[in-house]
Design a protein around this motif. Sequence first.
Motif, short mmCIF file in Angstrom:
data_model
loop_
_atom_site.label_atom_id
_atom_site.label_comp_id
_atom_site.label_asym_id
_atom_site.label_seq_id
_atom_site.Cartn_x
_atom_site.Cartn_y
_atom_site.Cartn_z
N VAL A 50 1.03 -1.43 -0.26
CA VAL A 50 0.10 -0.03 -0.30
C VAL A 50 0.74 1.80 0.20
O VAL A 50 0.47 1.99 -0.07
CB VAL A 50 -0.83 -0.08 1.23
N ALA A 51 1.67 1.52 1.02
CA ALA A 51 2.50 2.44 0.86
C ALA A 51 3.85 2.57 -0.63
O ALA A 51 3.43 3.97 -0.61
CB ALA A 51 4.29 2.19 1.91
N ALA A 52 3.96 1.79 -0.95
CA ALA A 52 4.59 1.92 -2.76
C ALA A 52 3.67 1.73 -4.10
O ALA A 52 3.62 2.59 -4.36
CB ALA A 52 5.16 0.09 -2.89
N ALA A 53 2.03 1.62 -3.82
CA ALA A 53 1.24 2.49 -4.63
C ALA A 53 0.72 3.88 -4.07
O ALA A 53 0.37 4.70 -5.25
CB ALA A 53 0.17 1.16 -4.52
N ARG A 54 0.96 4.66 -3.21
CA ARG A 54 0.38 5.79 -2.71
C ARG A 54 1.58 6.73 -2.67
O ARG A 54 1.76 7.62 -2.99
CB ARG A 54 0.13 5.26 -0.81
N ALA A 229 4.55 2.20 10.29
CA ALA A 229 5.87 3.13 9.93
C ALA A 229 7.33 2.86 9.39
O ALA A 229 8.07 3.35 8.57
CB ALA A 229 6.55 3.87 11.24
N GLY A 230 7.56 1.76 10.14
CA GLY A 230 8.78 1.02 8.78
C GLY A 230 8.52 0.25 8.10
O GLY A 230 9.70 0.53 6.71
N ASP A 231 7.10 -0.70 7.60
CA ASP A 231 7.06 -0.37 6.56
C ASP A 231 6.57 0.75 5.27
O ASP A 231 7.94 0.07 3.88
CB ASP A 231 5.40 -1.31 6.33
N ALA A 232 6.57 1.57 5.93
CA ALA A 232 6.40 2.98 4.98
C ALA A 232 7.76 3.58 4.81
O ALA A 232 8.36 3.49 3.71
CB ALA A 232 6.09 4.29 5.34
N PHE A 233 8.80 3.21 5.26
CA PHE A 233 10.48 3.37 5.34
C PHE A 233 10.51 3.04 4.38
O PHE A 233 11.74 2.53 3.43
CB PHE A 233 10.80 3.56 6.72
N CYS A 234 10.70 1.64 4.24
CA CYS A 234 11.73 -0.31 3.68
C CYS A 234 10.06 0.55 1.94
O CYS A 234 11.72 0.86 1.17
CB CYS A 234 10.70 -0.93 3.67
N SER A 235 9.46 0.73 2.32
CA SER A 235 9.34 1.24 0.33
C SER A 235 9.60 2.81 -0.20
O SER A 235 9.99 2.33 -0.95
CB SER A 235 7.44 1.18 0.40
N ALA A 236 9.58 3.13 0.39
CA ALA A 236 10.05 4.42 0.24
C ALA A 236 11.38 4.37 0.21
O ALA A 236 12.21 4.78 -1.08
CB ALA A 236 9.85 6.02 1.57
N LEU A 237 12.50 3.77 0.96
CA LEU A 237 13.81 3.48 0.44
C LEU A 237 14.49 2.95 -0.85
O LEU A 237 14.99 3.21 -0.98
CB LEU A 237 13.84 3.14 1.69
N VAL A 238 13.22 1.44 -1.19
CA VAL A 238 13.36 0.88 -2.57
C VAL A 238 12.80 2.07 -3.40
O VAL A 238 14.15 2.27 -4.25
CB VAL A 238 12.36 -0.53 -2.24
N ALA A 261 4.16 8.42 8.82
CA ALA A 261 3.67 7.48 9.32
C ALA A 261 3.43 6.94 10.22
O ALA A 261 1.95 6.39 10.71
CB ALA A 261 4.25 6.13 8.39
N VAL A 262 4.20 7.64 11.16
CA VAL A 262 4.08 7.94 12.22
C VAL A 262 3.19 7.96 13.17
O VAL A 262 2.43 7.89 14.27
CB VAL A 262 5.54 7.28 13.34
N GLY A 263 2.93 9.62 12.84
CA GLY A 263 1.89 10.36 12.92
C GLY A 263 0.30 10.18 12.65
O GLY A 263 -0.17 10.81 12.86
N HIS A 264 0.66 8.74 12.40
CA HIS A 264 -0.89 8.27 11.41
C HIS A 264 -1.32 7.25 12.44
O HIS A 264 -0.41 6.51 12.77
CB HIS A 264 -1.15 8.08 10.07
N PRO A 265 -2.36 7.40 12.77
CA PRO A 265 -2.88 6.35 13.66
C PRO A 265 -3.17 4.90 12.60
O PRO A 265 -3.66 3.56 13.33
CB PRO A 265 -4.49 6.58 13.80
N SER A 266 -3.30 4.49 11.88
CA SER A 266 -3.53 3.27 10.60
C SER A 266 -2.37 3.08 10.02
O SER A 266 -1.14 3.34 10.40
CB SER A 266 -4.14 3.76 9.39
N SER A 267 -2.66 1.61 10.19
CA SER A 267 -0.91 0.96 9.63
C SER A 267 -0.96 0.85 8.20
O SER A 267 0.05 0.95 7.65
CB SER A 267 -1.46 -1.12 10.02
N GLN A 268 -1.27 1.76 8.17
CA GLN A 268 -1.54 1.69 6.36
C GLN A 268 -1.95 2.87 5.52
O GLN A 268 -3.01 3.51 5.53
CB GLN A 268 -2.42 1.14 5.70
N PRO A 269 -0.71 4.37 6.83
CA PRO A 269 -1.33 5.26 6.35
C PRO A 269 -1.30 5.95 5.06
O PRO A 269 -0.69 5.77 3.89
CB PRO A 269 0.29 5.95 7.35
N ASP A 270 -2.27 7.24 5.39
CA ASP A 270 -1.91 7.79 4.00
C ASP A 270 -0.66 8.47 3.52
O ASP A 270 -0.01 9.14 4.62
CB ASP A 270 -3.52 9.06 3.74
N LEU A 271 -0.46 8.29 2.17
CA LEU A 271 1.01 9.26 1.87
C LEU A 271 0.71 9.97 1.23
O LEU A 271 0.54 9.82 -0.68
CB LEU A 271 1.96 8.06 2.15
#
Length: 288
Positions: A50-54, A229-238, A261-271
């Motif tokens: 989801v992070a990669a798609a967003r 947050a760590g998952d969003a970091f992974c997709s963004a770094l790649v 991502a840390v500031g968002h309550p969801s595990s799949q935050p809007d980005l």
Amino acid sequence: MSTRPPAVTVVGSINLDLIATAERLPTAGETIGGAVLSEQPGGKGANQGVAAARLAGSARMIGAVGSDAHGQRMLSALAGAGVDTADVVVLSEPTGTAMIVVDRDGENQIVVCPGANSHLSLDGVEFDPEETVLCQLEVGLPVVLAAARRHAGYFVLNAAPAMDLPAELLERCDLVIVNESEYALIPALAKAKLVAVTYGGDGSAMFEHGRKVAEAPSAAVAVANTVGAGDAFCSALVLALRQGLDYARALAVANAVGGDAVGHPSSQPDLAPLGYYVERTAVAESVR
């Protein structure tokens, strides 16, 4: 119809997250009342997809859900975020579930019931050499090994949860991503060709064969939930590395995404799109 490969292809877990938000985390044998329960789409693999798609507008998910209502909900959430779910199989086993307790500071404890994730197979799945493939370890290690063997292109492993890794897998990885605890728990990573390590509020660093070659600080943020947050970091770094950013800039961009991502309550935050974070970090760097 576009024949271009997706920005990232994720092979990984898809879970329903049951999140109890409490004042603090319980100690062993302790019961804490007054928590608030929520249900969210989750799983490290799905979060990264989801992070990669967003961030980049496209992603492909290879995973498994159950033939239950939760599975249909997870598929809908992935598709709604723009993730290609054609290679998500529906099995008779229940959809994976993660039971998560989050305290007022955003720290968490997680127990995962893998369900259908444990029965994922790559039978019938094909990889384009131009694809960027991102795996984690919430699906069986044999599946990750199979992906590493069958994919001829750029291959990334988020080595979480930490476990001993076969030498064959480490040698195949173009990049490994871990947090500082996982880095300490997997000594073999000190010999890996390229490893990104996250340090929470202390930023992140890149290591080549155990030697630090780049680092980037993280910005101070109000913590709502650290689960995704760590998952969003992974997709963004790649994505940042694949766009040609150098290590330090790529880490800075990924830190910014993880911070949002840390500031968002969801595990799949809007980005925002990745370009926004590239520009934001460039501005921040220019005023330092």
